[in-house]
Design a protein around this motif. Structure first.
Motif, PDB file in Angstrom:
ATOM      1  N   ALA A  36       0.944  -1.061  -0.426  1.00  0.00           N
ATOM      2  CA  ALA A  36       0.112  -0.327  -0.416  1.00  0.00           C
ATOM      3  C   ALA A  36       0.932   1.266   0.159  1.00  0.00           C
ATOM      4  CB  ALA A  36      -1.002  -0.334   1.351  1.00  0.00           C
ATOM      5  N   ASN A  37       2.026   1.237   0.848  1.00  0.00           N
ATOM      6  CA  ASN A  37       3.193   1.761   0.342  1.00  0.00           C
ATOM      7  C   ASN A  37       3.277   2.497  -0.836  1.00  0.00           C
ATOM      8  OD1 ASN A  37       4.317  -0.174   1.335  1.00  0.00           O
ATOM      9  ND2 ASN A  37       5.868   0.822   2.074  1.00  0.00           N
ATOM     10  N   MET A  38       3.633   1.650  -1.560  1.00  0.00           N
ATOM     11  CA  MET A  38       4.181   1.575  -3.225  1.00  0.00           C
ATOM     12  C   MET A  38       3.185   2.336  -4.552  1.00  0.00           C
ATOM     13  SD  MET A  38       7.059  -2.377  -1.970  1.00  0.00           S
ATOM     14  CE  MET A  38       7.770  -1.575  -3.961  1.00  0.00           C
ATOM     15  N   TYR A  39       1.991   1.075  -4.115  1.00  0.00           N
ATOM     16  CA  TYR A  39       1.207   1.050  -5.002  1.00  0.00           C
ATOM     17  C   TYR A  39      -0.240   2.030  -5.406  1.00  0.00           C
ATOM     18  CZ  TYR A  39       4.401  -2.051  -7.352  1.00  0.00           C
ATOM     19  OH  TYR A  39       5.426  -2.621  -8.186  1.00  0.00           O
ATOM     20  N   ASP A  40      -1.074   2.309  -5.726  1.00  0.00           N
ATOM     21  CA  ASP A  40      -1.877   3.140  -6.160  1.00  0.00           C
ATOM     22  C   ASP A  40      -3.439   1.981  -5.567  1.00  0.00           C
ATOM     23  OD1 ASP A  40      -4.966   4.817  -5.342  1.00  0.00           O
ATOM     24  OD2 ASP A  40      -3.995   5.336  -7.709  1.00  0.00           O
ATOM     25  N   PHE A  41      -3.917   2.285  -4.514  1.00  0.00           N
ATOM     26  CA  PHE A  41      -4.784   1.053  -4.275  1.00  0.00           C
ATOM     27  C   PHE A  41      -6.521   2.191  -4.037  1.00  0.00           C
ATOM     28  CE2 PHE A  41      -1.303  -1.616  -2.969  1.00  0.00           C
ATOM     29  CZ  PHE A  41      -2.174  -3.087  -2.895  1.00  0.00           C
ATOM     30  N   THR A  42      -6.279   3.163  -4.993  1.00  0.00           N
ATOM     31  CA  THR A  42      -7.734   3.921  -5.015  1.00  0.00           C
ATOM     32  C   THR A  42      -7.957   3.975  -5.880  1.00  0.00           C
ATOM     33  OG1 THR A  42      -6.596   6.279  -6.593  1.00  0.00           O
ATOM     34  CG2 THR A  42      -6.555   6.123  -4.024  1.00  0.00           C
ATOM     35  N   PHE A  43      -8.141   1.926  -6.511  1.00  0.00           N
ATOM     36  CA  PHE A  43      -9.062   1.180  -7.577  1.00  0.00           C
ATOM     37  C   PHE A  43      -9.805   0.580  -6.679  1.00  0.00           C
ATOM     38  CE2 PHE A  43      -5.394  -1.092  -6.783  1.00  0.00           C
ATOM     39  CZ  PHE A  43      -5.844  -2.323  -6.834  1.00  0.00           C
ATOM     40  N   LEU A  44      -9.619   0.827  -5.351  1.00  0.00           N
ATOM     41  CA  LEU A  44     -10.979  -0.287  -4.561  1.00  0.00           C
ATOM     42  C   LEU A  44     -12.272   0.549  -4.438  1.00  0.00           C
ATOM     43  CD1 LEU A  44      -8.135  -2.161  -2.770  1.00  0.00           C
ATOM     44  CD2 LEU A  44      -9.771  -3.426  -4.552  1.00  0.00           C
ATOM     45  N   ALA A  45     -12.371   1.325  -5.149  1.00  0.00           N
ATOM     46  CA  ALA A  45     -13.824   1.976  -5.302  1.00  0.00           C
ATOM     47  C   ALA A  45     -15.112   1.960  -5.703  1.00  0.00           C
ATOM     48  CB  ALA A  45     -13.353   3.992  -5.658  1.00  0.00           C
ATOM     49  N   PRO A  46     -16.225   1.016  -4.895  1.00  0.00           N
ATOM     50  CA  PRO A  46     -16.031   0.812  -3.679  1.00  0.00           C
ATOM     51  C   PRO A  46     -15.369  -1.278  -3.969  1.00  0.00           C
ATOM     52  CG  PRO A  46     -18.463  -0.417  -4.509  1.00  0.00           C
ATOM     53  CD  PRO A  46     -17.061   1.177  -5.625  1.00  0.00           C
ATOM     54  N   CYS A  47     -14.596  -1.422  -3.050  1.00  0.00           N
ATOM     55  CA  CYS A  47     -13.880  -3.311  -2.780  1.00  0.00           C
ATOM     56  C   CYS A  47     -15.093  -3.673  -2.827  1.00  0.00           C
ATOM     57  CB  CYS A  47     -13.163  -2.934  -2.149  1.00  0.00           C
ATOM     58  SG  CYS A  47     -12.695  -4.850  -1.351  1.00  0.00           S
ATOM     59  N   PRO A  48     -15.735  -4.822  -4.433  1.00  0.00           N
ATOM     60  CA  PRO A  48     -16.980  -5.657  -4.647  1.00  0.00           C
ATOM     61  C   PRO A  48     -16.681  -7.317  -2.774  1.00  0.00           C
ATOM     62  CG  PRO A  48     -14.916  -5.425  -6.004  1.00  0.00           C
ATOM     63  CD  PRO A  48     -14.910  -4.684  -4.755  1.00  0.00           C
ATOM     64  N   ALA A  49     -15.960  -7.361  -2.516  1.00  0.00           N
ATOM     65  CA  ALA A  49     -15.728  -8.250  -1.941  1.00  0.00           C
ATOM     66  C   ALA A  49     -14.989  -7.983  -0.553  1.00  0.00           C
ATOM     67  CB  ALA A  49     -15.241  -9.302  -2.571  1.00  0.00           C
ATOM     68  N   SER A  50     -15.430  -8.782   0.201  1.00  0.00           N
ATOM     69  CA  SER A  50     -14.825  -9.280   1.391  1.00  0.00           C
ATOM     70  C   SER A  50     -13.664  -9.852   1.571  1.00  0.00           C
ATOM     71  CB  SER A  50     -16.001  -9.916   2.377  1.00  0.00           C
ATOM     72  OG  SER A  50     -17.040  -9.244   2.930  1.00  0.00           O
ATOM     73  N   GLY A  51     -12.983  -9.476   2.427  1.00  0.00           N
ATOM     74  CA  GLY A  51     -11.783 -10.553   2.654  1.00  0.00           C
ATOM     75  C   GLY A  51     -10.433 -10.476   3.982  1.00  0.00           C
ATOM     76  N   ILE A  52      -9.676 -11.258   3.570  1.00  0.00           N
ATOM     77  CA  ILE A  52      -7.957 -10.152   4.872  1.00  0.00           C
ATOM     78  C   ILE A  52      -7.264 -10.282   4.110  1.00  0.00           C
ATOM     79  CG2 ILE A  52      -7.148 -12.982   4.893  1.00  0.00           C
ATOM     80  CD1 ILE A  52      -7.077 -12.935   7.840  1.00  0.00           C
ATOM     81  N   LEU A  58      -5.337   1.320   4.650  1.00  0.00           N
ATOM     82  CA  LEU A  58      -5.822   1.002   3.539  1.00  0.00           C
ATOM     83  C   LEU A  58      -7.475   0.338   4.240  1.00  0.00           C
ATOM     84  CD1 LEU A  58      -6.632  -0.430   0.917  1.00  0.00           C
ATOM     85  CD2 LEU A  58      -4.503  -2.286   1.038  1.00  0.00           C
ATOM     86  N   VAL A  59      -6.665  -0.415   5.056  1.00  0.00           N
ATOM     87  CA  VAL A  59      -7.600  -1.378   5.870  1.00  0.00           C
ATOM     88  C   VAL A  59      -8.974  -0.175   5.511  1.00  0.00           C
ATOM     89  CG1 VAL A  59      -8.297  -2.565   8.143  1.00  0.00           C
ATOM     90  CG2 VAL A  59      -6.194  -3.818   6.809  1.00  0.00           C
ATOM     91  N   ASP A  60      -8.373   0.829   7.058  1.00  0.00           N
ATOM     92  CA  ASP A  60      -9.312   1.562   7.929  1.00  0.00           C
ATOM     93  C   ASP A  60     -10.390   2.265   6.746  1.00  0.00           C
ATOM     94  OD1 ASP A  60      -8.216   1.197  10.045  1.00  0.00           O
ATOM     95  OD2 ASP A  60      -6.937   3.234   9.981  1.00  0.00           O
TER      96      ASP A  60
END
Length: 218
Positions: free
Chosen positions: A134-150, A168-170
């Motif tokens: 999460a400190n190296m790549y952009d995760f903003t595409f998770l908008a919204p995240c479509p599935a649950s996970g760990i 990212l988790v928050d």
């Protein structure tokens, strides 16, 4: 654990595939870490995740991204690797079209690719992300995240900062209709070198929860 070769978008891709043990068995695909850091489908964590899903009766695939091992092509900074992952999932579905559901698991760079894939493939209903960068790549595409996970992170990770993963988790936890589990493994470095047992205990505990018929998350 037969070796398989299947078509990718830039040539043949090499993998290992555990066929479905029963009709309608779920599918799991495991994605490896960054090739420039020595990441391959034979990565220790990738192999353990593969074995875990196989034991649980999944049709399970791990494969080498383009330019790794016997896979053709050259590294493409994530763009081509996402296409590789989509082609790999297409291949599994072509020989096991009756799968009941699909999971994706990724390690580091593979976690980033896996979470992009689940945005594009609605059949993916669960994910496991180990040390997502999460400190190296952009995760903003998770908008919204479509599935649950760990998401599992080592608090001694020298590559991926735990604080970036926590952010990212928050962010993901503000979304409705999904549940994000987050386990932090004490003392574990980026490779879970001495804490592999703790990592897999976390993964197995989560899979026990999600695969229980009474689980509220579907």
């Amino acid at each position: 654990m037969p070796e398989v070769i299947f078509p990718g978008p830039d040539g043949r891709l090499e993998g290992r595939f555990a066929p479905p043990p029963r009709p309608r068995a779920p599918v799991a695909m495991i994605l490896h870490p960054h090739p420039s850091s020595g990441g391959t489908m034979n990565n220790r964590i990738v192999q353990e995740l593969y074995k875990t899903f196989q034991r649980r009766g999944f049709a399970t695939l791990r494969f080498n991204f383009r330019g790794v091992g016997k896979s053709q092509g050259v590294f493409d900074n994530g763009v081509g690797e996402l296409s590789d992952a989509a082609s790999a999932l297409d291949w599994v579905q072509s020989i096991h079209p009756e799968a009941s559901t699909t999971w994706v698991a990724g390690v580091s760079f593979g976690a980033w690719i896996g979470m992009q894939l689940l945005m594009r493939r609605p059949e993916i209903r669960g994910f496991i992300s180990v040390a997502p960068p999460a400190n190296m790549y952009d995760f903003t595409f998770l908008a919204p995240c479509p599935a649950s996970g760990i998401i599992v992170q080592g608090d001694g990770d020298e590559v991926v900062t735990p604080s970036a993963v926590q952010k990212l988790v928050d962010k993901l936890r503000t979304q409705k209709h999904i549940t994000i589990h987050h386990d932090v493994i004490p003392r574990a470095n980026h490779f879970f070198q001495d804490e592999m047992g703790e990592l897999m205990t976390s993964v197995d505990r989560y899979l026990d929860f999600r695969l229980d018929p009474s689980c509220p998350i579907k």
